[in-house]
Design a protein around this motif. Structure first.
Motif, mmCIF file in Angstrom:
data_model
loop_
_atom_site.group_PDB
_atom_site.id
_atom_site.type_symbol
_atom_site.label_atom_id
_atom_site.label_comp_id
_atom_site.label_asym_id
_atom_site.label_seq_id
_atom_site.Cartn_x
_atom_site.Cartn_y
_atom_site.Cartn_z
ATOM 1 N N TYR A 87 0.836 -1.209 0.000
ATOM 2 C CA TYR A 87 0.000 0.000 0.000
ATOM 3 C C TYR A 87 0.870 1.257 0.000
ATOM 4 C CZ TYR A 87 -3.297 3.487 1.892
ATOM 5 O OH TYR A 87 -4.048 4.614 2.097
ATOM 6 N N HIS A 90 2.582 1.661 -3.415
ATOM 7 C CA HIS A 90 1.611 2.133 -4.406
ATOM 8 C C HIS A 90 1.356 3.631 -4.246
ATOM 9 C CE1 HIS A 90 -2.522 3.267 -5.577
ATOM 10 N NE2 HIS A 90 -2.239 2.564 -6.659
ATOM 11 N N ASN A 91 1.136 4.082 -3.009
ATOM 12 C CA ASN A 91 0.842 5.492 -2.762
ATOM 13 C C ASN A 91 1.976 6.400 -3.218
ATOM 14 O OD1 ASN A 91 -1.445 4.494 -1.619
ATOM 15 N ND2 ASN A 91 -1.046 5.251 0.453
ATOM 16 N N PHE A 94 2.275 6.325 -7.016
ATOM 17 C CA PHE A 94 1.179 7.069 -7.621
ATOM 18 C C PHE A 94 1.431 8.572 -7.530
ATOM 19 C CE2 PHE A 94 -2.790 9.415 -7.337
ATOM 20 C CZ PHE A 94 -3.481 8.956 -8.450
#
Length: 293
Positions: A87, A90-91, A94
């Motif tokens: 997570y 990914h953050n 992104f």
């Protein structure tokens, strides 16, 4: 001898005043002075931008490298920790990708290297893509996101990449400046051959003075050591340039402490019936309809 900007302005002023005190030359002097002030402001903004962009790029990269290295070195990682680290990766990835899209778009716009590539877009699908991509950010603040429009498709001819980035920047801004547990509303409609997109937040709001500045490149509502919000002051300036390139307009209704409403209006493209390209959403624009897995 190399003169600083301030020394150059003073030299020009002295020469103009010595030459004549005519109205024309006084006007010329005022214009030189105005341009000099703009130049100083531009240099300050660029300095802030370079400082901010360094953090916006290096921080996510450092986080991704650090977390991935931890996972590679670990003999065992339980599923809960694995999901948490995935997570975080990914953050950060992104955030980096989103910032780079704005940087590259800004560079292409500045160089005059980009023109709209029109296709018929499913507006609602694209908006849902944007909402889904920022879902984790909204959840971090426990924000309620409401789509006011119906789920019926809205077909509109525009540049899908520009449209997606435009909506993403305004929506990301709404999330960034909302307070926890608040609500964001987003809607779209066709009216008189125009597409209207509304994004409303209930956050900290924007003063009337700042409303005139937020579309300027590198401008931020907060900066320096007291900076509380991410970003480098580029997203809204890119958004404004995109809207102008698409012959549209953007309006803001806001006041301090009472939230903001951004309204984007895009005109229909002449002879759009000749455009056959169908684009359902951002993901299909990138990858097409082929099944990879």
């Amino acid at each position: 001898m190399k003169l600083s900007n301030e020394e150059l302005i003073n030299e020009l002023r002295d020469r103009l005043l010595k030459a004549s005190s005519s109205d024309d030359e006084q006007k010329m002097f005022q214009e030189v002075k105005r341009l000099g002030e703009q130049l100083k402001q531009s240099e300050r903004l660029k300095s802030n931008f370079l400082s901010n962009i360094r953090n916006e790029i290096t921080n996510p990269l450092s986080a991704v490298l650090g977390i991935s290295d931890f996972l590679m070195q670990a003999d065992e990682v339980d599923m809960k920790k694995l999901k948490r680290n995935a997570y975080l990766i990914h953050n950060e990835a992104f955030n980096l990708e989103f910032q780079m899209r704005n940087i590259f778009m800004a560079a292409e716009l500045e160089a005059g290297m980009i023109e709209p590539e029109y296709g018929k877009v499913n507006v609602i699908s694209t908006i849902k893509d944007v909402i889904a991509s920022f879902e984790y950010k909204a959840k971090e603040k426990n924000l309620k996101v409401v789509e006011v429009h119906s789920d019926d498709p809205i077909a509109f001819t525009t540049d899908v990449a520009m449209f997606h980035l435009m909506v993403a920047n305004i929506y990301s801004n709404a999330i960034e400046y909302s307070l926890p547990d608040q609500q964001i509303e987003i809607s779209a409609e066709l009216r008189d051959n125009h597409l209207l997109v509304y994004i409303k937040d209930m956050g900290i709001g924007i003063s009337e003075n700042d409303q005139k500045k937020i579309f300027e490149r590198f401008y931020q509502l907060d900066y320096g050591t007291t900076k509380q919000h991410r970003g480098q002051g580029l997203g809204l300036s890119v958004t404004h340039a995109i809207i102008e390139l698409l012959s549209g307009t953007v309006e803001i209704q806001s006041s301090k402490g009472k939230g903001s409403v951004f309204t984007v209006t895009l005109p229909s493209v002449k002879n759009d019936e000749e455009i056959d390209t169908q684009v359902e959403g951002w993901n299909e624009f990138l990858f097409g309809n082929d099944e990879v897995f």
